[in-house]
Design an enzyme around this catalytic site. Structure first.
Site, short mmCIF file in Angstrom:
data_model
loop_
_atom_site.label_atom_id
_atom_site.label_comp_id
_atom_site.label_asym_id
_atom_site.label_seq_id
_atom_site.Cartn_x
_atom_site.Cartn_y
_atom_site.Cartn_z
N ASP A 1 0.66 -1.10 -0.06
CA ASP A 1 0.31 -0.01 0.30
C ASP A 1 1.03 1.15 0.21
OD1 ASP A 1 -2.42 -1.86 0.22
OD2 ASP A 1 -2.19 -1.53 2.45
N1 URA Z 1 -1.15 -5.60 3.86
C1 URA Z 1 -1.67 -4.94 4.73
O1 URA Z 1 -2.99 -4.85 4.35
N2 URA Z 1 -1.35 -3.93 2.96
C2 URA Z 1 -0.51 -3.77 2.61
O2 URA Z 1 0.77 -3.10 2.01
C3 URA Z 1 0.65 -5.48 2.31
C4 URA Z 1 -0.01 -6.32 3.07
#
Ligand code: URA
Length: 232
Positions: free
Chosen positions: A103
């Site tokens: 993310d």
């Molecule tokens: N899980 C999440 O919620 N975000 C990420 O960036 C990676 C794994």
């Protein structure tokens, strides 16, 4: 063997006409000899220097980056900065992409490569290659949460593979997952009323993020490190 202009275009991420112009200007040598013709044939065994820069002749490259917050894992940011934008000039080449997505606000280990088969192998849930994260939560996770992670929890319609949740210290936990569905870890905690405040990926397979890399920095993986990513 490949045409010199195509090779320059691929390895330097420039257009074919820019490559042709570079060759014409006399700025390109192959094995120490200036080559002025774009259709000159060369390959992996040749030493090619363009504008004083030695070309990286490897077919595939594997780059570890310590992703900072605020950049996205994509090839086209559509206005946002991407992890590819952070690569230093000398590491840029055609065909690079981030293998898997973190993310925008998640930090840590991102693998950037031009090897599609490898990316598929390490990301495929069927290969069970663990990705390890350190998360800071707004409240502690109790035994019921740990048990749900280990059982393979249901998220909406989806039944997840078992995950491992280890409490490190109060609200700081380690999470190991073998899938990579959208916002997976945040949603797994949300199901239990817990908010993830910070998330960092620290490991892929048995390969740890290099602690010498500051945010936004990267380096090539060695051959043995590439093998390590595939180990469970
Ligand atoms: N899980 C999440 O919620 N975000 C990420 O960036 C990676 C794994």
């Amino acid at each position: 063997m490949t045409r010199l202009d195509k090779l320059l275009s691929d390895k330097l991420n420039i257009t074919r006409s820019q490559a042709k112009a570079l060759i014409k200007s006399g700025a390109v040598t192959v094995n120490g000899r200036v080559i002025n013709t774009s259709d000159f044939k060369c390959g992996e065994g040749d030493s090619i220097v363009a504008d004083g820069k030695t070309l990286d002749m490897r077919e595939f490259v594997y780059i570890m980056m310590n992703k900072p917050q605020g950049v996205i894992c994509a090839t086209d940011g559509k206005g946002d900065k991407t992890v590819l934008d952070l690569l230093p000039e000398k590491m840029r080449r055609k065909g690079l992409f981030p293998a898997g997505r973190l993310d925008k606000d998640t930090t840590g280990f991102v693998l950037i490569t031009n090897d599609g088969d490898f990316a598929h192998r390490i990301l495929s849930p069927s290969k069970h290659i663990a990705k390890t994260y350190i998360a800071v939560l707004d409240k502690p996770a109790d035994d019921a949460v740990i048990a749900d992670f280990e059982a393979g929890m249901s998220l909406g319609d989806e039944k997840l593979q078992p995950a491992k949740l280890t409490v490190l210290d109060g609200c700081t936990v380690k999470v190991e997952i073998t899938q990579g569905i959208y916002h997976q870890i945040k949603r797994m905690f949300k199901k239990h009323g817990i908010t993830v405040l910070e998330l960092k990926r620290t490991k892929m397979g048995v390969l740890e993020l290099d602690e010498n890399l500051g945010y936004g920095e990267c380096r090539y993986l060695t051959d043995s490190e590439v093998v390590k990513i595939c180990q469970k």
